[in-house]
Design a protein around this motif. Structure first.
Motif, PDB file in Angstrom:
ATOM      1  N   ARG A  80       0.823  -1.203   0.000  1.00 24.52           N
ATOM      2  CA  ARG A  80       0.000   0.000   0.000  1.00 24.52           C
ATOM      3  C   ARG A  80       0.868   1.268   0.000  1.00 24.52           C
ATOM      4  O   ARG A  80       0.543   2.243  -0.692  1.00 24.52           O
ATOM      5  N   GLN A  81       1.962   1.246   0.772  1.00 24.35           N
ATOM      6  CA  GLN A  81       2.799   2.437   0.869  1.00 24.35           C
ATOM      7  C   GLN A  81       3.439   2.792  -0.475  1.00 24.35           C
ATOM      8  O   GLN A  81       3.502   3.964  -0.859  1.00 24.35           O
ATOM      9  N   GLN A  82       3.914   1.807  -1.183  1.00 21.35           N
ATOM     10  CA  GLN A  82       4.514   2.073  -2.486  1.00 21.35           C
ATOM     11  C   GLN A  82       3.471   2.555  -3.487  1.00 21.35           C
ATOM     12  O   GLN A  82       3.759   3.400  -4.337  1.00 21.35           O
TER      13      GLN A  82
ATOM     14  N   TYR B  77       3.478   6.140  -5.411  1.00 22.60           N
ATOM     15  CA  TYR B  77       3.392   6.262  -6.867  1.00 22.60           C
ATOM     16  C   TYR B  77       2.200   7.112  -7.292  1.00 22.60           C
ATOM     17  O   TYR B  77       2.210   7.674  -8.396  1.00 22.60           O
ATOM     18  N   ARG B  78       1.195   7.204  -6.439  1.00 18.38           N
ATOM     19  CA  ARG B  78       0.013   8.016  -6.782  1.00 18.38           C
ATOM     20  C   ARG B  78       0.389   9.482  -6.988  1.00 18.38           C
ATOM     21  O   ARG B  78      -0.209  10.182  -7.818  1.00 18.38           O
ATOM     22  N   SER B  79       1.405   9.946  -6.248  1.00 19.81           N
ATOM     23  CA  SER B  79       1.825  11.344  -6.385  1.00 19.81           C
ATOM     24  C   SER B  79       2.594  11.605  -7.679  1.00 19.81           C
ATOM     25  O   SER B  79       2.821  12.755  -8.044  1.00 19.81           O
ATOM     26  N   LYS B  80       2.988  10.538  -8.382  1.00 21.94           N
ATOM     27  CA  LYS B  80       3.762  10.708  -9.609  1.00 21.94           C
ATOM     28  C   LYS B  80       2.904  10.740 -10.868  1.00 21.94           C
ATOM     29  O   LYS B  80       3.394  11.132 -11.924  1.00 21.94           O
ATOM     30  N   VAL B  81       1.635  10.276 -10.781  1.00 21.93           N
ATOM     31  CA  VAL B  81       0.767  10.286 -11.961  1.00 21.93           C
ATOM     32  C   VAL B  81       0.038  11.621 -12.041  1.00 21.93           C
ATOM     33  O   VAL B  81      -0.006  12.401 -11.077  1.00 21.93           O
TER      34      VAL B  81
ATOM     35  N   ALA C 128      -6.696   8.553 -15.570  1.00 23.64           N
ATOM     36  CA  ALA C 128      -7.258   7.216 -15.365  1.00 23.64           C
ATOM     37  C   ALA C 128      -6.400   6.403 -14.406  1.00 23.64           C
ATOM     38  O   ALA C 128      -6.924   5.580 -13.639  1.00 23.64           O
ATOM     39  N   GLU C 129      -5.094   6.647 -14.426  1.00 28.23           N
ATOM     40  CA  GLU C 129      -4.207   5.914 -13.518  1.00 28.23           C
ATOM     41  C   GLU C 129      -4.480   6.291 -12.062  1.00 28.23           C
ATOM     42  O   GLU C 129      -4.474   5.440 -11.174  1.00 28.23           O
ATOM     43  N   GLU C 130      -4.756   7.586 -11.804  1.00 28.15           N
ATOM     44  CA  GLU C 130      -5.056   8.006 -10.444  1.00 28.15           C
ATOM     45  C   GLU C 130      -6.369   7.402  -9.956  1.00 28.15           C
ATOM     46  O   GLU C 130      -6.485   6.959  -8.807  1.00 28.15           O
ATOM     47  N   GLU C 131      -7.378   7.356 -10.828  1.00 30.85           N
ATOM     48  CA  GLU C 131      -8.661   6.749 -10.460  1.00 30.85           C
ATOM     49  C   GLU C 131      -8.487   5.263 -10.165  1.00 30.85           C
ATOM     50  O   GLU C 131      -9.098   4.722  -9.235  1.00 30.85           O
ATOM     51  N   LYS C 132      -7.642   4.616 -10.940  1.00 33.80           N
ATOM     52  CA  LYS C 132      -7.397   3.188 -10.727  1.00 33.80           C
ATOM     53  C   LYS C 132      -6.710   2.950  -9.388  1.00 33.80           C
ATOM     54  O   LYS C 132      -7.062   2.012  -8.645  1.00 33.80           O
TER      55      LYS C 132
END
Length: 536
Positions: A490-492, A496-500, A505-509
């Motif tokens: 979960r932490q990784q 990675y969420r902050s990089k998209v 669509a990647e953030e929603e996923k």
């Protein structure tokens, strides 16, 4: 009286009456000129014709010209020569003014009336006004005999070698006998200086016959190795072959003969020369290389002037196949790559012109060329990549790596996919890469492959850490998200969420996976995440 301007100037300058000037007392030059006239006027009182009637004596009382006077004159000249020069330098300096020396008994009447001074005393007025420096007639002392040693030829062999080592110029021509030359060579070898050894060997090569030189060097291995290296550097193949033949070094003789092909520029002549090298006494491994070199050049010539030959076995020798099909000139010429490029009728040559000829290129370059321009040709043709692979027994890794680089450069992604697709005996397909899919991904990215193709091959990387690094490096977001989900990290995933991009669509996923509820729309279908037990 009417006078011209020039006559007036001469009259006033020659007159003893001069006009008054305020600079008379300070004009040193005019005083020196007056003094000079006064001294010169003394000469008029002495008549050279009356020399026989007058007896000249020196200040010491001796008659001028006598033996005692001559001895004192010579002694005074040699003793005061250096002192007189120092006094002259001190009088010419501006920092101090030395007083004039008092007259001594060494002055003679003759030198005084002639207006000259002896060396070592102050100058006469006439010499002081002239710019010509006083000449010294004292003989120079000879230089030490040791200083002339650099210009003589009486050195021993050891002295000569030491001079050569110091970089001094010296002649070796005085060593004429064979014994002296060999002693010179032994001294050079004992000095352990390669430049000196080479210099002596050049001298021996020029002054000795080949038979004597080879015979003496055979028992002097150090000098022999230096000579072989020197002959290779200057390219004297004839003498080098004679040396190897004398030493009975057959393998080195063959390699030296093979090296001569580098000087042959014409492809046909080089091919014929390589054919003569095949029977030379090489080692088993070197003989295989010579045979491959000949076959490769033969294949390159055929690709440049390619014939329509496709009905014979790929393992059959080239010219044997030509003779099997018929007369060489009766075969129909299909095309050659040079002609196809200049005509501009073939699309690949029109879009990607050749940068150089394929002749005399290495095997890997020839394989890349065939994969680039002749990838779809049948195996029976000489320009087919598969034919080259079988003929020269190219390993699978080398072939796949070269073919991948060529087809990816052309952006032929279907050929890339077919290159890694294999079928088992049951008919199932599977992707396999002998070079590893991590290298495949790097080559595809280097050739600007689309993200979808990159993600497909990144997913095929077996090592998880390598997969995550490659996916993050090449921005394969779906691969990173799916891998983190599978790892339950979960932490990784949050990092990675902050990089998209925001709202992508990647953030929603990622949000849907983190919430473990709801659905998220991807590029292909709706994704329904399940309940995930995170490890952190």
């Amino acid at each position: 009286m009417n006078r011209t301007k020039g006559d007036e100037e001469e009259y006033w300058n020659s007159s003893k009456f001069k006009a008054f000037t305020f600079d008379d007392e300070d004009d040193e030059l005019s005083q020196l000129k007056e003094s000079k006239r006064a001294v010169n006027s003394l000469r008029d009182f002495v008549d050279d014709d009356d020399d026989d009637d007058l007896e000249r004596v020196s200040w010491g009382g001796e008659p001028v010209g006598s033996i005692s006077w001559s001895i004192k004159e010579t002694a005074g000249t040699s003793g005061s020569n250096h002192e007189g020069r120092e006094q002259l330098k001190s009088r010419n300096s501006f920092s101090s003014y030395a007083p004039l020396p008092k007259p001594t008994s060494t002055y003679s009447l003759s030198s005084f009336f002639r207006g000259r001074t002896r060396p070592g005393s102050f100058q006469s007025l006439s010499d002081a006004l002239s710019d010509t420096p006083a000449k010294s007639y004292a003989p120079e002392l000879g230089r030490p005999k040791g200083e002339y040693r650099d210009y003589s030829n009486d050195w021993s062999p050891s002295d000569t070698v030491r001079r050569l080592r110091k970089g001094k110029v010296c002649s070796l021509e005085r060593f004429r006998s064979l014994q002296d030359k060999l002693q010179l060579l032994e001294e050079a070898v004992s000095m352990h200086d390669g430049n000196v050894i080479t210099a002596v060997l050049i001298f021996l090569k020029r002054t000795l016959s080949k038979e004597i030189l080879f015979r003496e060097l055979e028992v002097r291995q150090v000098a022999l190795r230096h000579l072989i290296h020197f002959l290779k550097e200057i390219g004297d193949q004839k003498l080098l072959l004679d040396l190897f033949r004398f030493l009975d070094r057959t393998e080195e003789l063959a390699l030296s003969h093979y090296r001569e092909h580098l000087n042959i520029q014409d492809p046909e002549k080089r091919k014929e020369f390589l054919k003569t090298c095949i029977g030379l006494p090489f080692s088993a491994e070197d003989s295989a290389h010579i045979q491959d070199h000949y076959t490769l050049l033969e294949r390159q010539i055929i690709i440049e002037v390619r014939l329509l030959i496709s009905t014979f076995s790929a393992s059959m020798p080239v010219f044997s196949a030509i003779q099997h099909l018929g007369d060489f000139y009766a075969l129909p010429i299909y095309a050659n790559d040079r002609h196809l490029e200049s005509a501009g009728q073939t699309e690949i040559f029109r879009k990607h012109p050749r940068k150089a000829s394929i002749l005399n290129m290495p095997l890997v370059t020839t394989l890349f060329y065939s994969c680039f321009y002749h990838y779809t040709e049948a195996e029976g043709t000489f320009s087919s990549p598969v034919n080259l692979k079988k003929t020269f027994k190219i390993p699978d890794k080398q072939y796949v790596l070269t073919a991948l680089a060529a087809r990816a450069k052309l952006r032929a992604w279907q050929d890339v996919d077919a290159l890694f697709t294999t079928k088992n005996w049951l008919g199932y397909t599977k992707k396999r890469a002998p070079i590893g899919f991590h290298r495949v991904v790097e080559i595809l990215h280097k050739n600007s492959a689309p993200v979808q193709i990159l993600q497909e091959y990144v997913n095929l990387v077996e090592d998880v850490d390598t997969k995550l690094n490659l996916a993050t490096k090449f921005k394969c977001h779906d691969v990173v998200i799916d891998t983190c989900r599978d790892l339950k990290d979960r932490q990784q995933l949050l990092a990675y969420r902050s990089k998209v991009d925001k709202g992508s669509a990647e953030e929603e996923k990622i949000d849907a996976i983190l919430n473990s509820s709801g659905s998220v729309k991807t590029d292909h279908c709706l994704f329904f995440p399940q309940q995930i037990r995170w490890k952190n």
